[in-house]
Design an enzyme around this catalytic site. Structure first.
Site, mmCIF file in Angstrom:
data_model
loop_
_atom_site.group_PDB
_atom_site.id
_atom_site.type_symbol
_atom_site.label_atom_id
_atom_site.label_comp_id
_atom_site.label_asym_id
_atom_site.label_seq_id
_atom_site.Cartn_x
_atom_site.Cartn_y
_atom_site.Cartn_z
ATOM 1 N N ASN A 43 -12.653 0.303 -5.533
ATOM 2 C CA ASN A 43 -12.385 -0.083 -6.916
ATOM 3 C C ASN A 43 -13.613 -0.756 -7.553
ATOM 4 O OD1 ASN A 43 -11.329 -0.948 -9.340
ATOM 5 N ND2 ASN A 43 -10.026 -2.539 -8.434
ATOM 6 N N GLU A 71 -1.289 -15.887 -10.992
ATOM 7 C CA GLU A 71 -0.367 -15.047 -11.737
ATOM 8 C C GLU A 71 1.076 -15.530 -11.591
ATOM 9 O OE1 GLU A 71 -0.893 -10.890 -11.072
ATOM 10 O OE2 GLU A 71 -3.042 -10.938 -11.509
ATOM 11 N N CYS A 128 -6.481 -4.605 -7.894
ATOM 12 C CA CYS A 128 -6.271 -4.301 -6.476
ATOM 13 C C CYS A 128 -5.809 -5.532 -5.690
ATOM 14 C CB CYS A 128 -7.530 -3.696 -5.859
ATOM 15 S SG CYS A 128 -9.046 -4.607 -6.154
ATOM 16 N N HIS A 129 -5.947 -6.741 -6.266
ATOM 17 C CA HIS A 129 -5.442 -7.940 -5.590
ATOM 18 C C HIS A 129 -3.911 -7.954 -5.532
ATOM 19 C CE1 HIS A 129 -5.567 -9.004 -9.890
ATOM 20 N NE2 HIS A 129 -4.540 -9.795 -9.637
ATOM 21 N N TYR A 179 0.839 -1.196 0.000
ATOM 22 C CA TYR A 179 0.000 0.000 0.000
ATOM 23 C C TYR A 179 0.877 1.250 0.000
ATOM 24 C CZ TYR A 179 -3.814 -3.189 1.128
ATOM 25 O OH TYR A 179 -4.738 -4.201 1.093
#
Length: 236
Positions: A192, A227, A200-201, A169
């Site tokens: 979001n 990912e 945002c993940h 963050y």
């Protein structure tokens, strides 16, 4: 499971961006946002539901752009490894999909099934007030919707934090131009309207813990694992 967050900066060289096609910049494919859902023009909203590895994703939008992606709450991880359970198909609303909804569906299908293709696909236009500077309500009057930092954070996240990466963050606050605004970044993540596409993940705690997520911590962990696995596959 998660790697330590990497500090990104707008001046980072291309040599620091691992993962080949997955780390190609999306900036050239970002579609400028258009008039908000509010104001003179009331758009005709359409809806569709996609069946994905993380549950049913509800997407909404009009002819002008994408309004929202609504996540389910994941309470149980999908069976099998993340890459073996990848699929994303429309299960409701296919007959009335607008062009932005079709683009959103194609992008999400690629994200789950062929992530390398997301770099070459257009990001659908966004049509949500949080992502707008203002909307004209008359020849002389504008209504401003989002505070500039929230909007800046979301666009910075979309532009700068690539597939398979994670930032804290605080790091995202720094990238967005205010290193002291880590708490405000958390608020922007909660607001979001387009999760997964605006990733945002990929924003986690400085400690390496995943932190909160609208779809639940299990979903955030699954997306990050997906990912990581796909990026590793591409590297070989």
């Amino acid at each position: 499971m998660l790697r330590r967050p990497l500090r990104r900066s707008p001046s980072s060289s291309s040599s620091s961006r691992a993962g080949g096609d997955l780390s190609c910049t999306m900036a050239s494919r970002l579609v400028p946002t258009v008039n908000s859902k509010q104001g003179e023009y009331q758009c005709k909203e359409k809806h569709a539901v996609l069946l994905s590895p993380v549950g049913k994703l509800k997407i909404s939008g009009c002819e002008t752009g994408l309004h929202e992606i609504k996540l389910p709450k994941m309470t149980v991880l999908p069976s099998g490894r993340a890459e073996s359970s990848a699929a994303c198909e429309v299960c409701e609303g296919a007959e009335e999909m607008t062009e932005p909804l079709k683009q959103c569906t194609a992008w999400l299908h690629a994200y789950f099934c062929e992530p390398a293709r997301t770099a070459s696909l257009p990001v659908p236009a966004f049509h949500h007030p949080l992502l707008q500077r203002a909307v004209r309500t008359s020849s002389t009057r504008f209504v401003f919707f989002a505070d500039s930092f929230t909007r800046q954070v979301l666009w910075t996240l979309l532009r700068d934090v690539k597939f398979g990466e994670a930032v804290s963050y605080k790091q995202l606050a720094d990238l967005a131009g205010n290193s002291r605004a880590a708490r405000a970044v958390g608020g922007a993540m909660r607001s979001n309207p387009i999760p997964i596409i605006i990733p945002c993940h990929r924003v986690i705690c400085s400690s390496g813990q995943t932190g909160n997520y609208g779809g639940g911590n299990l979903m955030k962990e699954w997306l990050l694992s997906h990912e990581k696995l796909q990026k590793e596959k591409l590297a070989y």
